[in-house]
Design an enzyme around this catalytic site. Structure first.
Site, PDB file in Angstrom:
ATOM      1  N   GLY A 242       0.827  -1.197   0.000  1.00 53.08           N
ATOM      2  CA  GLY A 242       0.000   0.000   0.000  1.00 53.08           C
ATOM      3  C   GLY A 242       0.853   1.234   0.000  1.00 53.08           C
ATOM      4  N   ARG A 243       0.249   2.329  -0.339  1.00 59.36           N
ATOM      5  CA  ARG A 243       0.996   3.567  -0.452  1.00 59.36           C
ATOM      6  C   ARG A 243       0.020   4.691  -0.145  1.00 59.36           C
ATOM      7  NH1 ARG A 243       5.652   5.421  -3.747  1.00 59.36           N
ATOM      8  NH2 ARG A 243       6.313   3.279  -4.023  1.00 59.36           N
ATOM      9  N   GLY A 244       0.404   5.611   0.695  1.00 56.88           N
ATOM     10  CA  GLY A 244      -0.518   6.685   1.028  1.00 56.88           C
ATOM     11  C   GLY A 244       0.243   7.958   1.293  1.00 56.88           C
TER      12      GLY A 244
ATOM     13  N   GLY B   7       3.122   7.474   3.857  1.00 56.03           N
ATOM     14  CA  GLY B   7       4.282   6.652   3.554  1.00 56.03           C
ATOM     15  C   GLY B   7       3.907   5.400   2.802  1.00 56.03           C
TER      16      GLY B   7
ATOM     17  N   VAL C 100       3.638   1.155   2.669  1.00 55.51           N
ATOM     18  CA  VAL C 100       3.426   0.027   3.572  1.00 55.51           C
ATOM     19  C   VAL C 100       3.953  -1.264   2.947  1.00 55.51           C
ATOM     20  CG1 VAL C 100       1.733  -1.191   4.957  1.00 55.51           C
ATOM     21  CG2 VAL C 100       1.318   1.179   4.310  1.00 55.51           C
TER      22      VAL C 100
ATOM     23  N   LYS D 113       4.957   0.277   8.039  1.00 53.93           N
ATOM     24  CA  LYS D 113       4.778   1.527   7.307  1.00 53.93           C
ATOM     25  C   LYS D 113       5.990   2.423   7.472  1.00 53.93           C
ATOM     26  CE  LYS D 113       1.487   5.032   6.241  1.00 53.93           C
ATOM     27  NZ  LYS D 113       0.064   5.134   5.993  1.00 53.93           N
TER      28      LYS D 113
ATOM     29  N   ASP E 296      -8.274  11.991   7.470  1.00 53.56           N
ATOM     30  CA  ASP E 296      -8.173  11.426   6.122  1.00 53.56           C
ATOM     31  C   ASP E 296      -8.959  10.118   6.046  1.00 53.56           C
ATOM     32  OD1 ASP E 296      -7.476  11.256   3.486  1.00 53.56           O
ATOM     33  OD2 ASP E 296      -5.405  10.618   3.839  1.00 53.56           O
TER      34      ASP E 296
END
Ligand SMILES: *[C@@H]1O[C@H](CO)[C@@H](O)[C@H](O)[C@H]1NC(C)=O
Ligand SMILES: *[C@@H]1O[C@H](CO)[C@@H](O)[C@H](O)[C@H]1NC(C)=O
Ligand SMILES: *[C@@H]1O[C@H](CO)[C@@H](O)[C@H](O)[C@H]1NC(C)=O
Ligand SMILES: *[C@@H]1O[C@H](CO)[C@@H](O)[C@H](O)[C@H]1NC(C)=O
Ligand SMILES: *[C@@H]1O[C@H](CO)[C@@H](O)[C@H](O)[C@H]1NC(C)=O
Ligand SMILES: *[C@@H]1O[C@H](CO)[C@@H](O)[C@H](O)[C@H]1NC(C)=O
Ligand SMILES: *[C@@H]1O[C@H](CO)[C@@H](O)[C@H](O)[C@H]1NC(C)=O
Ligand SMILES: *[C@@H]1O[C@H](CO)[C@@H](O)[C@H](O)[C@H]1NC(C)=O
Ligand SMILES: *[C@@H]1O[C@H](CO)[C@@H](O)[C@H](O)[C@H]1NC(C)=O
Length: 811
Positions: free
Chosen positions: A530-532, A535, A537, A551, A647
């Site tokens: 994952g990416r947010g 940062g 993950v 993360k 968020d």
């Protein structure tokens, strides 16, 4: 001597004082005139002697020496664990002394009082005796054995007469209790008691022997078995072992956050603020830290703000006491004495009026519980009673009626945004409305030395519980223990809330990892899952074989020491949050410029992925909406840290193996940019386009309602299957494709276009076509209604997350 030898052996530094004996022999004495004459246990950990408790006032006490264990009597640094004469200090100017008399009696005489005996063990022995301070902190009076084959006999021991502290292996029994001291600096007997009651249950009692007595832990409204206790075993004994395991004959047990090491010093204390805490200290000499406490929510300590006082939470300073309108503090230096009315109370019903104090609850002292009373019935009832001070008027969920509780004493008051009931205070009619504001004052909060020490690497202690105490006041601690959820649970609503606060039962220990460990765990940060904004993950397997989501934070702050301390403080807060609908943080790493968080790994990925792959049926979607609301409500309200998520979006809602949702990435806004509430950085636009509340762009204050708005959009997305981040495309009457409207306005307009009695038609237009029409209409309507309330432009019109939960459960 043995003592010297031991000290050299273990701590290898020189000792200057001549006093280093653990034994006082018959006929010998200790005097206030020579304060450096103390008994020191052979391991150097404890001292016994006269300890200063005020100007020219001394108590005979046992204390922990500060490491390194020199034998200088340092009154500032020592931690008292026992006192003989806590309520009657002796004078230091004249010759006050403790002597072991020839008849076997240990007596303390006050020179100031003409040699008056202040305290004694009242022991008698014909054979000779000696007083010895043992390595475990027990001060024992022994009778010397009469024959070479018999043993020395204990005549008296301090372990049988605890003051406020219990040391490892010192049992708490039928006949002993821990009693708090008055305040941090006054060691006299205070009001809070930790002991077994007549039903064999270990509990916490407030007793000021004036007007008020109450058990406040375990919570009074819980039956003993609901609290996991048993009244069956009448041996009434509880012991803390040196590893940090406390266990009691009523089946109450806990283990400390640093459980497992017996090289840590520990003490369990009934603190003056009404909480029982276990303190730990590493032997190599940093300060004490809290490794367990009984009560997570300081307002739930009985009598904390006194009679007619109201306890509330304050983000910056922790708990706050205030007086009810028309009242003033009895003693401006002591909240426990409470507040007194500034008016003359009157019995005449014609001379009284009521003023409302919202979301306030006072516990106990009800004249009765009157069900299904209208407000005027309730008022009438109170007015007809001479000693009715106020009424608690509370909505009762399960029957949808109001209950009326006339109050004869206003004790244990607290105010919480999650409490749906009001207090109506009775005041004289003549009392000026303008002066009926709450008189407030921040409580001088608990300022023990346990604070966030800069961490030095220490292999001894792997599990550390960081407390932010001392970094600007007592922060409300969302400490994770079974108690926290029991206390948080609103007793009056408990039936209807069915598991609202089910929290994973394990204590939330947050482990510190080093960078290499995590690098290895993720095989060099290989498998990205994952990416947010915060940062990237990665999936990893921890040394203990747990699968984790790791993360790597994009670290915007500069990496000075300050940044690290703040990061640790925040992480400690987040690590303690524990709710079944919040993603659990297992650990973290702060090393050089690396900032890494370690979370539990959830196999079904994010809500976003699941929505796009069409695996969620209608029931799952409803449960996800409800669970997410519970998680957010916990963040906003129950955990009292007022953590805004900022968020909320389907990417941040993860699903476990049962498709039960867990909110992820909470607290990141705080972690990444600190101090935001006070500076303009916070008004910078945050969040994700499509899910952001209008406040972000309109320069209004940011409150928890921004999360409510985003939540509303998430629910709409689940309902409609349409993403608010891509424009909604619809075909209008003339057959053209429209793609300018936002998801919210599309739904709003669709509702407007459809007449209200055609709910089936409306749903057909709105609901995600991939559900194939399989859904419960009532549930769907409820969810739509809730979602539309959440996305109101006016933040005041949006419900709180707590109310959302109520509405969904209500269905
Ligand atoms: C104890 O603290 C006081 C004031 O903080 C200080 O003046 C005094 O020197 C200290 N005494 C010792 C033995 O450290
Ligand atoms: C401690 O509190 C008690 C009871 O309130 C009081 O009598 C005593 O004077 C206080 N002692 C000190 C040193 O302030
Ligand atoms: C006490 O706890 C143990 C283990 O949790 C349980 O097996 C036992 O039944 C409990 N005893 C009582 C009397 O509740
Ligand atoms: C703590 O002690 C109790 C009683 O001795 C025991 O039943 C329990 O298993 C212990 N807990 C741990 C984690 O060792
Ligand atoms: C009561 O508790 C004590 C201490 O935990 C234990 O040793 C004893 O066996 C228990 N007695 C019964 C009858 O369960
Ligand atoms: C209160 O007022 C009512 C109506 O004005 C009157 O009948 C009653 O006697 C008064 N009661 C008292 C105690 O003054
Ligand atoms: C409450 O009282 C009202 C009016 O007296 C009555 O109509 C209603 O049924 C009552 N509700 C319950 C749940 O008893
Ligand atoms: C004071 O407030 C009460 C209730 O809020 C109201 O009924 C009353 O008229 C007010 N009195 C004055 C003098 O404003
Ligand atoms: C109370 O406040 C009102 C409006 O704020 C004001 O007009 C009135 O004079 C005040 N009354 C007193 C007694 O101060």
């Amino acid at each position: 001597m043995a003592c010297l030898f031991n000290l050299f052996l273990f701590f290898s530094f020189a000792i200057s004082s001549s006093y280093c004996y653990d034994t006082l022999n018959e006929g010998a004495s200790l005097s206030t005139e020579e304060l450096d004459q103390v008994l020191v246990s052979s391991n150097g950990v404890f001292s016994a002697g006269f300890h200063s408790v005020g100007q020219n006032a001394y108590c005979f006490a046992v204390w922990f020496n500060d490491p390194p264990y020199n034998d200088n009597n340092n009154p500032n640094g020592s931690t008292i664990v026992w006192m003989g004469n806590r309520d009657k200090p002796v004078s230091g100017k004249k010759h006050s002394f403790l002597s072991l008399q020839k008849d076997g009696n240990l007596v303390l005489q006050d020179g100031g009082g003409g040699g008056l005996i202040i305290w004694a063990t009242h022991t008698i022995s014909v054979s000779s005796t000696f007083l010895q301070l043992l390595d475990n902190g027990n001060l024992v009076l022994m009778k010397v054995k009469e024959h070479h084959y018999s043993k020395d006999v204990v005549l008296w021991q301090s372990f049988d007469f605890p003051t406020d502290t219990l040391l490892p292996l010192q049992p708490l029994t039928k006949s002993t209790k821990l009693v708090s001291s008055i305040s941090q600096n006054n060691f006299s007997t205070g009001f809070y008691i930790f002991s077994f009651d007549d039903n064999n249950l270990l509990n916490l009692v407030f007793d000021n022997s004036r007007e008020d007595w109450s058990v406040y832990w375990p919570p009074a409204w819980l039956k003993s078995w609901e609290a996991g206790r048993s009244t069956y075993n009448d041996s009434r004994i509880a012991v803390l072992n040196s590893m940090g395991n406390f266990s009691s004959s009523d089946n109450f047990t806990f283990i400390s956050s640093d459980y497992g090491s017996d090289t840590i010093q520990r003490r369990l204390r009934m603190d003056y603020d009404g909480n029982v805490r276990l303190y730990s200290r590493k032997i190599d000499g940093e300060g004490w830290y809290v490794s367990w406490q009984a009560i997570s929510d300081p307002c739930k300590v009985y009598g904390i703000c006194g009679v007619n006082g109201l306890c509330s939470y304050d983000y910056s300073s922790g708990r706050k006491c205030s007086c009810l309108p028309g009242h003033k503090m009895k003693d401006p230096s002591d909240w426990s004495k409470g507040c007194e009315p500034k008016f003359e109370p009157s019995c005449n019903r014609n001379h009284s009026k009521f003023i409302r104090i919202s979301s306030a609850e006072f516990y106990g002292y009800d004249y009765g519980n009157f069900r299904n009373y209208t407000f005027s019935q309730c008022q009438d009832l109170c007015l007809s009673l001479c000693n009715c001070k106020a009424i608690q008027y509370t909505f009762f969920d399960s029957t949808s009626t109001y209950n009326c509780y006339p109050k004869t004493l206003l004790a244990n008051g607290y105010r919480s945004p999650t409490f749906f009931g009001d207090l109506y205070l009775r005041l004289p009619k003549s009392y000026d409305n303008n002066t009926t504001t709450l008189e407030e004052s921040s409580l001088k909060c608990f300022d023990e030395p346990e604070l966030l020490n800069k961490e030095k690497e220490n292999q001894l202690v792997k599990h550390l519980l960081w407390f932010a105490v001392g970094m600007g006041g007592f922060q409300i601690i969302c400490f994770v223990s079974v108690w926290s959820l029991l206390f948080i649970k609103n007793k009056k609503n408990s039936e209807s809330e069915g598991g609202r606060y089910l929290i994973a039962a394990t204590a939330g220990m947050c482990k510190r990892y080093n960078y290499d460990e995590l690098k290895k765990a993720t095989r060099g940060f290989k498998e990205e899952i994952g990416r947010g904004s915060g940062g990237i993950v990665y999936k990893g397997v921890l040394p203990d074989d747990r699968v984790a989501a790791v993360k790597l934070l994009i670290n915007e702050a500069n990496n000075n020491d300050q940044g690290e301390a703040e990061f640790l403080a925040e992480v400690s807060t987040l690590g303690r949050l524990n709710h079944m609908h919040l993603m659990k943080m297992w650990g973290y790493c702060a090393e050089g410029k690396h900032r890494i968080l370690v979370y539990e790994y959830l196999e079904h990925g994010s809500l976003k992925q699941n929505l796009s792959s069409n695996v969620l049926d209608w029931e799952m979607r409803f449960e996800i909406a409800l669970g997410t609301a519970k998680g957010l409500a916990y963040l906003h309200e129950e955990c009292l840290e007022w953590i805004l998520h900022c968020d909320v979006k389907p990417h941040n809602i993860l699903l476990d193996s049962d498709y039960s949702p867990k909110v992820a990435d909470f607290g990141l806004s705080k972690l990444l940019k600190r101090g935001e509430l006070n500076n303009s950085a916070f008004s910078r636009i945050r969040g994700t386009r499509g899910y952001m509340a209008p406040e972000w762009v309109s320069n209004q204050p940011i409150t928890s309602k921004v999360d409510v708005y985003s939540y509303g959009l998430v629910v709409l997305e689940m309902l409609t299957g349409r993403s608010p981040t891509t424009d909604v495309q619809t075909v209008n009457d003339t057959g053209e494709i429209e793609n300018r409207r936002s998801l919210v306005s599309w739904v709003r307009e669709t509702i407007k276009e459809t007449s209200s009695d055609e709910i089936a038609v409306l749903l057909e237009k709105i609901v995600d076509p991939s559900l194939g029409g399989e859904y419960d209409m009532k549930e769907m309507e409820k969810l739509l209604e809730v979602a539309m309330k959440c996305v109101e432009e006016d933040k005041g019109a949006r419900p709180t997350m707590g109310q959302v939960v109520e509405m969904l459960l209500d269905y």
